[in-house]
Design a protein around this motif. Structure first.
Motif, mmCIF file in Angstrom:
data_model
loop_
_atom_site.group_PDB
_atom_site.id
_atom_site.type_symbol
_atom_site.label_atom_id
_atom_site.label_comp_id
_atom_site.label_asym_id
_atom_site.label_seq_id
_atom_site.Cartn_x
_atom_site.Cartn_y
_atom_site.Cartn_z
ATOM 1 N N ASP A 71 -4.494 -79.277 95.925
ATOM 2 C CA ASP A 71 -3.585 -80.160 96.644
ATOM 3 C C ASP A 71 -3.809 -81.612 96.242
ATOM 4 O OD1 ASP A 71 -1.539 -80.708 98.541
ATOM 5 O OD2 ASP A 71 -3.079 -81.319 99.997
ATOM 6 N N LYS A 74 -2.396 -82.140 92.816
ATOM 7 C CA LYS A 74 -0.932 -82.233 92.865
ATOM 8 C C LYS A 74 -0.493 -83.589 93.398
ATOM 9 C CE LYS A 74 -0.018 -77.303 93.452
ATOM 10 N NZ LYS A 74 0.391 -76.249 94.383
ATOM 11 N N ARG A 75 -1.156 -84.038 94.468
ATOM 12 C CA ARG A 75 -0.789 -85.336 95.041
ATOM 13 C C ARG A 75 -1.066 -86.468 94.056
ATOM 14 N NH1 ARG A 75 -1.747 -85.499 101.480
ATOM 15 N NH2 ARG A 75 -0.866 -83.459 101.941
ATOM 16 N N ALA A 77 -1.068 -86.203 90.790
ATOM 17 C CA ALA A 77 -0.039 -86.114 89.751
ATOM 18 C C ALA A 77 1.288 -86.678 90.263
ATOM 19 C CB ALA A 77 0.136 -84.670 89.304
ATOM 20 N N ASP A 78 1.638 -86.366 91.509
ATOM 21 C CA ASP A 78 2.865 -86.902 92.096
ATOM 22 C C ASP A 78 2.801 -88.425 92.186
ATOM 23 O OD1 ASP A 78 3.914 -84.386 92.347
ATOM 24 O OD2 ASP A 78 3.472 -84.180 94.496
ATOM 25 N N ALA A 79 1.640 -88.932 92.597
ATOM 26 C CA ALA A 79 1.481 -90.383 92.714
ATOM 27 C C ALA A 79 1.575 -91.052 91.343
ATOM 28 C CB ALA A 79 0.141 -90.714 93.370
ATOM 29 N N GLU A 80 0.967 -90.449 90.330
ATOM 30 C CA GLU A 80 1.052 -91.015 88.988
ATOM 31 C C GLU A 80 2.488 -90.979 88.476
ATOM 32 O OE1 GLU A 80 -1.746 -88.806 86.664
ATOM 33 O OE2 GLU A 80 -3.461 -89.943 87.441
ATOM 34 N N ARG A 81 3.181 -89.868 88.731
ATOM 35 C CA ARG A 81 4.568 -89.757 88.299
ATOM 36 C C ARG A 81 5.434 -90.789 89.018
ATOM 37 N NH1 ARG A 81 5.188 -84.678 89.167
ATOM 38 N NH2 ARG A 81 6.172 -84.833 91.176
ATOM 39 N N LEU A 82 5.198 -90.969 90.314
ATOM 40 C CA LEU A 82 5.948 -91.961 91.076
ATOM 41 C C LEU A 82 5.653 -93.367 90.567
ATOM 42 C CD1 LEU A 82 7.832 -92.602 93.441
ATOM 43 C CD2 LEU A 82 5.829 -92.650 94.924
ATOM 44 N N GLN A 84 4.692 -94.185 87.562
ATOM 45 C CA GLN A 84 5.341 -94.310 86.255
ATOM 46 C C GLN A 84 6.834 -94.565 86.428
ATOM 47 O OE1 GLN A 84 3.635 -94.457 83.531
ATOM 48 N NE2 GLN A 84 5.335 -94.618 82.135
ATOM 49 N N GLN A 85 7.435 -93.851 87.373
ATOM 50 C CA GLN A 85 8.866 -94.027 87.629
ATOM 51 C C GLN A 85 9.138 -95.437 88.145
ATOM 52 O OE1 GLN A 85 10.459 -91.268 90.451
ATOM 53 N NE2 GLN A 85 12.547 -91.959 90.216
#
Length: 156
Positions: A71, A74-75, A77-82, A84-85
């Protein structure tokens, strides 16, 4: 009393003692020993159950820890993707804003250039009139010669 009589009396007393012990002393002792053995067996059984429960709890903890790590990954990775976005969005907004600023600067420079050309035309027209005035040695009337001056401005 003879030794035989003493021996028989001692034997009778001994048998009475054995009978008394077997009748009144031995049953509470055996009951206490049985109860003690039962408690020990229950304690061992509880210890075995506790070991099993501990092993089960350890498995659950390992599973929960693994789940928590997954978890968290995943969080992250989500934070890094966000992030980056957000960076990409900020870059695109900055590019758009830069393009707007450059376009506005170009438009302003073009306007300034047009104003400067217009002012230069005015100055050249004035200089041309002064030059013509000096050549002719007389004053040229700007109101009378407005059409001539307008043509001169457009030619310049």
């Amino acid at each position: 009393m003879s030794i035989t009589g003493t021996l028989i009396v001692q034997m009778i007393v001994f048998l009475i003692l054995v009978w008394f012990t077997m009748k009144f002393v031995w049953p509470p002792i055996t009951a206490a020993l049985d109860e003690r053995a039962k408690k020990i067996a229950e304690g061992l059984s509880a210890a075995d159950k506790a070991k099993l429960a501990l092993a089960d709890a350890d498995k659950k903890v390992v599973a929960a820890l693994s789940s928590a790590k997954d978890d968290a990954a995943k969080r992250l990775a989500d934070a890094e993707r966000l992030a980056q976005q957000l960076v990409e969005d900020a870059k695109s907004r900055a590019s758009e804003e830069g393009a707007k600023i450059v376009a506005a600067a170009k438009a302003e420079a073009e306007q300034e250039s047009v104003k400067a050309r217009e002012a230069l035309r005015e100055q050249v027209a004035v200089l041309a009139v002064k030059g013509a005035e000096q050549i002719l040695k007389r004053e040229v009337n700007a109101g009378v010669h407005a059409e001539l001056l307008t043509r001169l401005k457009t030619e310049l």
